[in-house]
Design a protein around this motif. Structure first.
Motif, short mmCIF file in Angstrom:
data_model
loop_
_atom_site.label_atom_id
_atom_site.label_comp_id
_atom_site.label_asym_id
_atom_site.label_seq_id
_atom_site.Cartn_x
_atom_site.Cartn_y
_atom_site.Cartn_z
N ARG A 180 7.45 1.13 -17.64
CA ARG A 180 6.84 1.72 -16.63
C ARG A 180 5.39 2.29 -16.79
NH1 ARG A 180 9.79 6.69 -14.81
NH2 ARG A 180 9.08 6.01 -12.73
N GLU A 185 3.10 2.76 -14.66
CA GLU A 185 2.61 3.81 -13.63
C GLU A 185 2.72 5.32 -14.15
OE1 GLU A 185 6.71 3.23 -12.53
OE2 GLU A 185 5.27 1.83 -13.33
N ARG A 222 4.88 4.21 -6.09
CA ARG A 222 4.93 4.35 -7.52
C ARG A 222 4.81 2.86 -7.81
NH1 ARG A 222 11.36 5.81 -8.50
NH2 ARG A 222 11.98 5.09 -6.20
N TYR A 223 5.39 1.84 -7.10
CA TYR A 223 5.39 0.51 -7.35
C TYR A 223 4.03 -0.11 -7.07
CZ TYR A 223 10.35 1.18 -8.10
OH TYR A 223 11.64 1.88 -8.84
N GLU A 224 3.49 0.22 -6.05
CA GLU A 224 2.00 -0.23 -5.56
C GLU A 224 1.10 0.16 -6.96
OE1 GLU A 224 0.52 0.79 -1.80
OE2 GLU A 224 2.55 0.61 -0.89
N ARG A 261 1.88 0.63 -9.88
CA ARG A 261 2.33 -0.01 -11.27
C ARG A 261 1.60 -1.57 -11.33
NH1 ARG A 261 8.29 -1.56 -12.38
NH2 ARG A 261 8.49 0.46 -12.91
N LYS A 262 1.46 -2.06 -9.93
CA LYS A 262 0.75 -3.54 -10.18
C LYS A 262 -0.70 -3.24 -10.19
CE LYS A 262 3.99 -5.40 -6.70
NZ LYS A 262 4.13 -6.07 -5.44
#
Length: 884
Positions: free
Chosen positions: A221, A223, A317-319, A321-322
């Protein structure tokens, strides 16, 4: 006296609702406290008010109803207590969805109006499942129906909360919890479902301050790294010992964080160095507490990066991360990426990936409550059936964490905590205090949160019986007898009821936990909306009747094991209903209007003694199976006894005597038929309540107005006759052998044949008495008993059983001329068909130009005709050899 004639066919749609109404009107389900009798009590696992009857409910409630009906017939005061659960998250989601259709949100309405709508929803839909349970035949005491948010249950919830708080077992604090960004509420560990997913392991270099060195960590993770407050290594890891106490530079944020040593770190995983993010990982939170590290939250309650995330603030949160992975690449700090399968926690209600967050919540201290609950099971005060499920229970209880009980919802039991708006004092009381206990202010406000649904359902076995008041019901029925539930909620519910009962009532809540599996589809898949393979029990009932469904769910069912649902089994069980109905109808048509006295033992023939003996053995076995919770084995024995021994054998064996001119013989058959039917109906009643009640109501005389309040059969050891069973088994074996011969030789029932039995002198009388049964059940034209094989035709067809040698003259079985004529005609027809198909297949044009499917069909026909021809030629050859 009721009309003793049953309709020609059994139609459950014309019977079941009428029978259930009769049971209700006569109050047969109601339990009355009687201190002279032993109680038997089950509290229903309360279905959610959002729910409708599914196969899991149907199985669970069928098992409970079987146990309750059986114990009721045994003379126990039985209470099966019904009720429903408010299901805070599930219900609130439904209401929010309904509001969205109107273009409204919770906040548009406000709490008071939202709750008014929720109660309205409960009144409209909350009773659906209880009505559906009635369709199944559930013999619940509806006069005692409860709801987890009714006045009594709510009072019990407040009482428990206050007691635990005053005892120091409930506290409020900032702890890391499971947070659902979609439902916007905290979840307990039990409400998180872990699923294996394909993810990545990112290897990131953290530079060491004032050094050319770096330390590499691996994370799933990236992020959350923005909230790192340390890097941890194992104290005995030689690779990193020189770095302990130094400072690393957190990439992107450029914040100095310490390198610490902690035994929590697994040296073998990843690089052996781990990032510590206390606000977003429960293990890191504990490491931070041990090392007095700060915690920095970088993700908010919506799953969005917050102000602590710097330039990534506002990103999902997933954006984020990238974007963070790309920045690490550009900084040259991303060493490598590996694919990884790992378990990811999801909200048990909506399926959203859970976010660990630090949040101010209410918790129950679990260790002091878990210890006596573990002891109760280890000492055998509570028994799991099957015993193997104790491992799941112990594993959960021995590793239990404090239970997060607050939920950021409106529907549910509001936490009885009150805050002084002037001095900040917290007061936990049974009702709103008049003033602050610290400063005397009247400016008080109740906590906005509600309690976890499982907090109230954990009290279900005693709150429903009137606790905290010392009611008659509580004193008489608690502890309850059995809990019937699925293995999936052992830690959700079972464990919590055990420690709650011990803590608040001072006794276990139940003596047995009967665990069942789930009902899967015919391919073994879990039934679900996404797969579209769910089967509606109400549709099964509408088509085949409740008894056929119940029999399907319990047959072959063993505690703790999943089962598959097959429509073919339901049809077979409908056929069993018809078989039982037809047998009862036949007996009732021959039954006299009054009771029949038991004939003297000498008047009972071998088949009578045999079926009475077999019945008594079945009583013993079925009762023993029920005592051991082997419900599937019990009903299978009953099924086999009724279908095979009673219907297919005894009724047919009884017919010659029943139609006899001898009054004594006729009476013995009537007595036996009636005795076995009436008592077998009782044995079957818990499993198939409707059809057994309908037949019972047509009996000319009966011991009680309803079969459900009749007495459970007791074994009569004097009527178990091992000799009669052995003798009848010998006769039946011989009859079966004759039937097998006839079937193999395709002899129609209309063609009777002579039977020669070679038996020794010890068995001669038995077979002599049984000649009439060979004539009726084996289509014998004549039965000849011999002591040796002298004079028996050499071409006679033979078979051997344990007690007899059987011979049947071939000419009695086969009309040689007619059979040869038929076979030769069939041979000629097959020769024509083979010539036709071989002609087609030898034609190149046909084979090359016809569609492949058509050519393949012709090849299949050829193979089929060749197989048929081989059988015909074999039969012709056999017939010729027989004639020689």
């Amino acid at each position: 006296m009721p009309d003793k004639l049953l309709d020609k066919t059994y139609d459950p749609s014309q019977v079941e609702d009428r029978i259930y109404r009769m049971w209700m009107e006569k109050g047969y389900f109601r339990a009355k406290v009687d201190w002279n009798k032993e109680p038997f009590c089950i509290v229903i696992p309360p279905p959610n008010i959002t729910g409708e009857l599914h196969m899991g409910h149907a199985l669970n409630n069928t098992l409970q109803d079987i146990l309750v009906r059986w114990r009721r017939m045994q003379g126990y005061v039985t209470l099966w207590l019904p009720g429903t659960d408010h299901a805070s998250i599930a219900t609130e989601v439904k209401i929010v969805e309904k509001l969205a259709e109107e273009g409204l949100t919770k906040n548009d309405l406000g709490r008071e109006e939202f709750l008014r709508r929720a109660w309205q929803w409960k009144e409209q839909y909350g009773g659906r499942i209880t009505q559906q349970l009635k369709k199944l035949g559930s013999s619940l005491d509806w006069s005692r129906e409860r709801f987890t948010m009714d006045e009594g249950c709510s009072r019990a919830v407040v009482e428990v909360f206050v007691r635990l708080y005053k005892k120091g077992l409930i506290y409020r604090g900032d702890r890391i919890i499971n947070w659902c960004p979609d439902c916007r509420t905290a979840l307990s560990d039990a409400e998180v479902e872990h699923e294996e997913e394909q993810g990545n392991l990112w290897y990131i270099r953290y530079p060491i301050k004032d050094s050319d060195e770096s330390i590499m960590v691996a994370t799933t993770r990236p992020e959350t790294m923005l909230g790192d407050t340390a890097v941890a290594v194992h104290p005995e890891d030689e690779r990193y010992r020189h770095l302990i106490g130094k400072m690393a530079i957190l990439p992107i944020m450029n914040r100095e964080i310490p390198i610490i040593a902690d035994e929590y770190v697994e040296r073998e995983f990843g690089t052996g160095a781990v990032k510590i993010t206390p606000a977003h990982d429960p293990n890191d939170f504990e490491v931070a507490a041990r090392h007095d590290l700060p915690w920095i939250c970088v993700i908010d309650e919506k799953g969005v990066m917050n102000h602590n995330a710097g330039k990534y603030e506002g990103m999902d949160r997933y954006e984020a991360r990238k974007a963070i992975v790309e920045e690490l690449k550009s900084l040259g700090l991303l060493e490598k990426t590996e694919s990884l399968k790992h378990n990811v926690g999801h909200c048990y209600r909506c399926g959203t990936v859970v976010e660990p967050l630090i949040s101010k919540q209410w918790f129950v201290k679990m260790k002091p409550l878990a210890e006596p609950a573990i002891k109760a099971v280890k000492e055998g005060k509570i028994k799991f059936v099957p015993e193997r499920f104790e491992k799941i229970y112990f594993n959960w209880m021995e590793n239990i964490r404090d239970w997060c009980i607050s939920r950021q919802l409106w529907w549910g039991h509001r936490i009885p905590a009150y805050y002084c708006q002037d001095c900040g004092e917290t007061m936990v009381e049974r009702s709103m205090p008049e003033k602050c206990s610290s400063c005397g202010s009247t400016n008080l406000k109740q906590d906005e949160d509600v309690l976890d649904t499982w907090f109230s359902s954990a009290l279900w076995p005693f709150s429903t019986l009137g606790w905290p008041d010392e009611t008659e019901d509580l004193k008489y029925f608690y502890p309850t007898s059995v809990l019937v539930t699925g293995y999936d909620i052992i830690f959700f519910w079972v464990a919590r009821m055990i420690f709650s009962g011990l803590e608040h009532v001072g006794e276990i809540p139940f003596k047995y936990v009967l665990i069942h599996g789930i009902v899967r589809d015919s391919e073994g898949r879990k039934m679900s909306k996404s797969l579209g393979n769910g089967i509606d029990p109400l549709k099964v009932i509408e088509r085949y009747g409740a008894d056929a469904l119940r029999l399907t769910l319990v047959t072959g069912n063993s505690p703790g094991n999943d089962m598959r649902f097959y429509w073919e089994r339901v049809e077979a069980n409908r056929n069993f209903c018809n078989k039982l109905w037809n047998a009862a109808r036949f007996i009732l048509m021959n039954m006299q209007n009054s009771g029949i006295d038991k004939p003297r033992k000498g008047k009972l023939e071998l088949p009578d003694r045999w079926i009475i003996s077999r019945y008594n053995r079945v009583v013993k076995e079925v009762t023993d199976n029920l005592e051991k919770f082997e419900l599937g084995i019990a009903v299978q024995k009953l099924y086999d006894f009724i279908w095979d021994e009673f219907c297919d054998w005894y009724i047919e064996l009884a017919k010659p005597g029943l139609y006899s001119q001898d009054p004594g013989l006729k009476e013995s058959k009537l007595y036996t038929l009636t005795y076995v039917l009436v008592n077998t109906l009782k044995l079957l009643h818990p499993f198939m309540p409707f059809i057994t009640e309908e037949i019972w109501q047509h009996l000319p005389t009966r011991e009680s107005d309803s079969i459900m309040i009749s007495s459970w059969p007791k074994v009569n050891e004097e009527e178990i006759d091992a000799e009669a069973e052995e003798q009848m088994a010998a006769v039946m074996d011989a009859i079966r052998s004759i039937r097998n011969i006839r079937a193999e030789m395709e002899v129609p029932p209309s063609r009777r044949a002579k039977v020669i039995l070679v038996v020794n002198d010890d068995w001669r009388d038995i077979f002599e008495e049984s000649k009439v049964y060979f004539e009726r059940l084996a289509w014998a034209s004549e039965v000849v008993l011999k002591s040796d094989k002298g004079g028996i035709p050499s071409n006679a067809v033979s078979a051997v059983t344990d007690k007899a040698q059987i011979f049947m003259p071939l000419e009695d079985l086969v009309d040689f001329e007619k059979e040869m004529e038929r076979l030769l005609k069939e041979k000629a027809n097959l020769e024509k068909e083979l010539a036709r198909v071989e002609g087609k297949l030898s034609n190149r044009n046909f084979v090359e130009k016809a569609p492949p499917a058509v050519v393949e069909e012709e090849r299949k026909k050829k193979a089929k005709y060749e197989d048929m021809m081989a059988k015909v030629l074999s039969r012709i050859e056999a017939l010729n050899s027989m004639r020689k």
